[in-house]
Design an enzyme around this catalytic site. Sequence first.
Site, PDB file in Angstrom:
ATOM      1  N   TRP A 101      54.720 -47.575  13.323  1.00  0.00           N
ATOM      2  CA  TRP A 101      55.041 -47.990  12.122  1.00  0.00           C
ATOM      3  C   TRP A 101      53.334 -46.630  12.151  1.00  0.00           C
ATOM      4  O   TRP A 101      53.629 -46.700  10.547  1.00  0.00           O
ATOM      5  CB  TRP A 101      54.142 -48.940  11.508  1.00  0.00           C
TER       6      TRP A 101
ATOM      7  N   GLU B 132      60.805 -49.762   6.539  1.00  0.00           N
ATOM      8  CA  GLU B 132      61.027 -50.405   7.053  1.00  0.00           C
ATOM      9  C   GLU B 132      62.116 -49.658   7.888  1.00  0.00           C
ATOM     10  O   GLU B 132      62.660 -50.152   9.202  1.00  0.00           O
ATOM     11  CB  GLU B 132      61.111 -52.074   7.412  1.00  0.00           C
TER      12      GLU B 132
ATOM     13  N   TYR C 118      46.748 -49.941   4.453  1.00  0.00           N
ATOM     14  CA  TYR C 118      48.555 -50.753   4.223  1.00  0.00           C
ATOM     15  C   TYR C 118      48.253 -52.181   4.664  1.00  0.00           C
ATOM     16  O   TYR C 118      48.233 -53.161   4.119  1.00  0.00           O
ATOM     17  CB  TYR C 118      49.076 -49.905   5.046  1.00  0.00           C
TER      18      TYR C 118
END
Length: 187
Positions: free
Chosen positions: A47, A39, A17
Amino acid sequence: MKRCSWVKMTNPLYIAYHDQEWGQPLHDEHALFELLCMETYQAGLSWETILNKRDAFRQAFHGYDLNTVAQMTDAELEEILQNPDVIRNRLKIFATRANAQAFLKIQETYGSFDSYIWSYVDNQAIVNSVADYRTAPAKTDLSEQISKDMKKQGFKFVGPVCVYSFLQAAGLVNDHEDECELKDLAE
């Protein structure tokens, strides 16, 4: 390779990522929608949790096809809430549909979400000097302004912290650490 120090080196999804997505200027409508959804799911969670559940979310939300998600029924969203592979937060799951609807309205009004969001930075990424990720802001005046407007447009779970994270991830704000080898590549 020197990466931002926040990258969890034990998780290949995290590394990929960072190396292939985070902070790269993003203009693809589909990818912008998926990233915005991710998000919003992240609020209050790590995350890493979101990355680990990304494929399950893609499957649950029909590959983030905007029109399909915008037309999902309450019953379909309720079914997603039974799936242990996603974050089963009712407000976040239902916000995905509301955000697809708002995204489509933005496309109608501005021609594309890309045009809308990038207009806030005059189509040029803001490059910040970040010695350590812990010194980067959680929100800015810009993310406050965008958050306020997105909420007016019907978006959910788009507070200024979420919006700033989105701006970073989509490359509108380059907050790669100064020592990261990807800092200059993201411009």
